[in-house]
Every structure is written in C-alpha cells, then in structure tokens.
Design an enzyme around this catalytic site. Structure first.
Site, PDB file in Angstrom:
ATOM      1  N   PRO A 288     -21.730   2.653  40.703  1.00 46.52           N
ATOM      2  CA  PRO A 288     -21.669   2.661  42.245  1.00 46.52           C
ATOM      3  C   PRO A 288     -21.187   1.182  42.540  1.00 46.52           C
ATOM      4  CG  PRO A 288     -23.681   3.888  41.880  1.00 46.52           C
ATOM      5  CD  PRO A 288     -23.407   3.285  40.540  1.00 46.52           C
TER       6      PRO A 288
ATOM      7  N   GLY B 239     -24.080  -3.513  52.973  1.00 49.62           N
ATOM      8  CA  GLY B 239     -23.678  -4.060  51.801  1.00 49.62           C
ATOM      9  C   GLY B 239     -21.967  -4.502  52.051  1.00 49.62           C
TER      10      GLY B 239
ATOM     11  N   TYR C 232     -16.386  -2.443  43.710  1.00 44.79           N
ATOM     12  CA  TYR C 232     -15.536  -3.813  43.380  1.00 44.79           C
ATOM     13  C   TYR C 232     -14.140  -3.337  43.083  1.00 44.79           C
ATOM     14  CZ  TYR C 232     -20.198  -5.902  43.803  1.00 44.79           C
ATOM     15  OH  TYR C 232     -21.486  -6.253  44.412  1.00 44.79           O
TER      16      TYR C 232
ATOM     17  N   GLU D  47     -33.128  -3.686  38.989  1.00 43.48           N
ATOM     18  CA  GLU D  47     -32.587  -3.918  37.749  1.00 43.48           C
ATOM     19  C   GLU D  47     -33.614  -3.839  36.359  1.00 43.48           C
ATOM     20  OE1 GLU D  47     -30.628  -7.536  37.933  1.00 43.48           O
ATOM     21  OE2 GLU D  47     -28.932  -6.900  39.566  1.00 43.48           O
TER      22      GLU D  47
ATOM     23  N   VAL E 140     -29.246  -5.079  49.351  1.00 42.03           N
ATOM     24  CA  VAL E 140     -29.478  -4.167  50.515  1.00 42.03           C
ATOM     25  C   VAL E 140     -30.704  -3.108  50.181  1.00 42.03           C
ATOM     26  CG1 VAL E 140     -28.933  -2.393  51.955  1.00 42.03           C
ATOM     27  CG2 VAL E 140     -27.188  -4.042  51.223  1.00 42.03           C
TER      28      VAL E 140
ATOM     29  N   GLY F 274     -26.014   2.720  52.211  1.00 45.73           N
ATOM     30  CA  GLY F 274     -25.180   3.612  52.646  1.00 45.73           C
ATOM     31  C   GLY F 274     -25.076   3.255  54.146  1.00 45.73           C
TER      32      GLY F 274
ATOM     33  N   GLY G 212     -23.481   0.574  55.529  1.00 48.00           N
ATOM     34  CA  GLY G 212     -22.520  -0.261  55.849  1.00 48.00           C
ATOM     35  C   GLY G 212     -22.946  -1.664  55.579  1.00 48.00           C
TER      36      GLY G 212
END
Length: 161
Positions: A124, A95, A129, A25, A85, A91, A93
């Site tokens: 993404p 998350g 969401y 971030e 993650v 990628g 799974g």
C-alpha cells in the site's frame, strides 16, 4: 485534524508511535531510544531531527520525523525517516496530511530532493508513493552497519596493526 510541528511534550506519544511501527515492521525489540533521547536529540541547540504530528481531539495519531542531509550532487535535502499513523487511524487522511506537510516543508526550504525508504513488502505504501509522483529506486540498496558491526570493523583494524 491538526497537523503541527512536534513539541517536547509530544515525544512520549511519538515514541509510542515509533514502537508501534517497529511491531508493524516485525522488529518489536529493535527500538532502543527513549523519550530522553528524543528530547536531547530533537530539541537541543542543534536539533538532529524535526517532527510534524497529526492530532485529533488532543490525541497524537501520527507523526512524520525528518532531518536534513547534504547531497554532493543536489545540495541540501530532506530525509523522511518515518511517517507513522496509529493502526486504528489509518485511512483517515492523517498519513496523506503528514506526507503533504513534509513535501511543503521541502518546498519552503528550497531543497532539491526529499528521500525516504519503504519496505518492498509494504505494497500500500509503495503504491501510494508511486501515485504521488515519487520514484522507487530499484537499482540502489540500503547499506547499514549496526553497533556490533561498527565495533567489529574497528577491532579488526586494530588487530591488523
């Protein structure tokens, strides 16, 4: 992959994930909490937060940290503070599995809302969401006061007396 409740012994790995998120971030120096803070605040008499962790081969690869809030309109809610993650494990799974567990926790707790923030540039995550049925609230803004702003506000009040 195992999704389970986080334990005290998981907190060093959770802190590492938090630091990795801060780098993602673009705020690498913003994390000031320590493992001791996580232990005190998450495992005391009245825990301030709860975690789920994703584990593969005895290694923590992801976490979801959440806490309970109260809405004057809805009652008890869950706030998902972070879902993280490890970059190299995205990628896989993990998350989705953590996200599903948070939603399931909300259902078990009979909360009327689960909420979280997402950075608008994290396309993404925003798309994920939306596809899952979550609403992105465009007409609400996040408001915060950091430690400096809190101190300044209170000092300004004192100086006006």
């Amino acid at each position: 992959m195992i999704i389970r409740k986080g334990t005290q012994s998981d907190m060093p790995a959770v802190l590492n994930l938090i630091k990795e998120l801060a780098i993602f971030e673009k705020e690498p120096h913003a994390v000031v909490i320590t493992v001791d803070d996580l232990l005190r605040d998450g495992f005391g008499e009245s825990p301030l937060f709860h975690t789920f962790v994703a584990e593969v081969d005895n290694q923590i690869i992801g976490t979801a940290l959440y806490y309970y809030r109260y809405s004057t309109w809805k009652g008890r809610t869950i706030h998902l503070e972070d879902l993280i993650v490890k970059e190299e494990k995205r990628g896989t799974g993990a998350g989705f599995a953590l996200y599903r567990e948070i939603i399931a926790q909300g259902k078990r707790d009979n909360v009327r809302r689960i909420e979280w923030n997402v950075l608008d540039w994290n396309t993404p995550a925003v798309e994920f969401y939306k596809k899952s049925g979550a609403k992105i609230l465009d007409d609400w803004a996040v408001v915060q006061m950091d430690e400096t702003a809190i101190s300044n506000f209170l000092m300004n009040l004192k100086s006006k007396k």
